[in-house]
Design an enzyme around this catalytic site. Structure first.
Site, short mmCIF file in Angstrom:
data_model
loop_
_atom_site.label_atom_id
_atom_site.label_comp_id
_atom_site.label_asym_id
_atom_site.label_seq_id
_atom_site.Cartn_x
_atom_site.Cartn_y
_atom_site.Cartn_z
N LYS A 4 101.39 65.22 167.63
CA LYS A 4 101.75 65.58 166.25
C LYS A 4 102.29 67.01 166.24
O LYS A 4 101.72 67.90 166.86
CB LYS A 4 100.53 65.47 165.35
CG LYS A 4 99.94 64.07 165.29
CD LYS A 4 98.61 64.04 164.54
CE LYS A 4 97.50 64.67 165.35
NZ LYS A 4 96.19 64.63 164.64
N ASP A 21 93.92 64.07 159.45
CA ASP A 21 92.94 62.98 159.33
C ASP A 21 93.58 61.72 158.76
O ASP A 21 93.31 60.60 159.23
CB ASP A 21 91.79 63.41 158.42
CG ASP A 21 91.18 64.74 158.83
OD1 ASP A 21 91.27 65.09 160.02
OD2 ASP A 21 90.62 65.42 157.96
N ALA A 81 95.54 66.37 156.29
CA ALA A 81 96.85 65.88 156.73
C ALA A 81 96.73 65.13 158.05
O ALA A 81 97.20 64.00 158.20
CB ALA A 81 97.83 67.04 156.85
#
Length: 311
Positions: A228, A263, A261
């Site tokens: 991410k 999670d 965000a």
């Protein structure tokens, strides 16, 4: 038992947050946020979501369990302590939506869930199809419990179970970066799918290029790597492919609160992968959910905003 069973390990804490000059009490935690969103997103599927933790016998602990039950979360793995209670934290959010935390959790019941878990309890946990945990789930444990967790997850992997690990590195929870790095490596060695925030990997391992993160994680045996990169694209690396999936763009003025965000991203990803969706479809769903969450106040937003993403 449902056709697919997911257990998420972690800690739910009492949350204090100042809203318009008033101190508001609620509760939350990184993997608990993921569990709630995952339960919502899979509500139409034959998926059972359980939360693995320990709480007290106090009224607030019971309020937590009652709230989880309303969200469809199974409390079969929630232990109750007569001598300990939940931890406490206060969250502060700045004008850009970024947050900071103050914690009071040294004696929290969740730190000791493995010390009080029976053999029967652990054997039941090993029967889950997926076990999910984060860097925080690991960091809060005393050293002896961490060792027990490494051994437990190694058994689980050997028996065919899939571990999902979200790095979620919080330096203040570790005695040193060396301790954290060793802990992460040992967890990743038994992990099937790693959900890695690249900023956290940089902070912990000093990576200057994403390729360093990929190489290290692959060498540890992780079969599916999801990297991410904040509001940028996420990268997905498997034995067969390496792809990128663009994020859902959100105008800066619409970013209200970045709490949860990552999670909610994890919940979106799991909600698709656990029912056989491809990595691309899973990442697209993850981006959609996370981009929606950050446009609202608080970690857990109203279900009406999540409903469009429930299949």
């Amino acid at each position: 038992m449902a056709n697919f069973n997911i257990a998420l390990i972690g800690e739910c804490m009492i949350e204090l947050q100042e809203v318009n000059g008033v101190l508001r009490r609620s509760f939350g935690g990184d993997t608990l946020n993921t569990a709630i969103y995952l339960s919502r997103l899979t509500s139409g599927k034959d998926v059972n979501v359980s939360y693995v933790t320990a709480l007290g016998e106090d009224n607030i602990s019971q309020e937590m369990i009652d709230a989880w039950n309303k969200e469809g979360i199974d409390a079969q793995f929630v232990q109750r302590s007569e001598t300990r209670q939940p931890g406490l934290y206060m969250v502060e959010t700045d004008d850009t939506g970024e947050r900071s935390f103050l914690y009071w959790r040294d004696a929290a019941a969740a730190k000791y869930w493995l010390e009080t878990a029976s053999d029967e309890y652990l054997e039941s946990l090993l029967k889950q199809d997926v076990i999910y945990l984060s860097g925080i789930s690991l960091a809060i444990l005393p050293p002896a419990s961490r060792e027990k967790l490494y051994d437990l997850l190694a058994r689980y992997k050997d028996a065919g179970g899939k571990v999902y690990f979200d790095n979620n590195y919080r330096p203040k929870l570790w005695d040193s970066t060396e301790e954290a790095a060793e802990g992460f490596k040992r967890i990743l060695a038994v992990t099937h799918t790693g959900l890695l925030t690249f900023d956290d990997e940089q902070a912990l391992f000093g990576d200057t290029k994403v390729e360093q993160c990929i190489e290290r994680t692959r060498a540890l045996g992780v079969q599916e790597i999801v990297i991410k990169q904040g509001g940028g694209e996420c990268l997905i690396i498997t034995a067969d492919d390496s792809i990128s999936v663009a994020a859902q763009k959100v105008a800066p003025e619409n970013v209200i609160d970045t709490t949860a965000a990552g999670d909610s991203f994890a919940a979106g990803y799991l909600s698709k992968r656990t029912i056989g969706g491809t990595t691309v479809v899973a990442a697209e769903k993850a981006h959609q959910v996370a981009s929606t969450v950050i446009q609202h106040k608080g970690a857990i937003i109203d279900m009406k905003y999540i409903a469009p993403f429930v299949d």
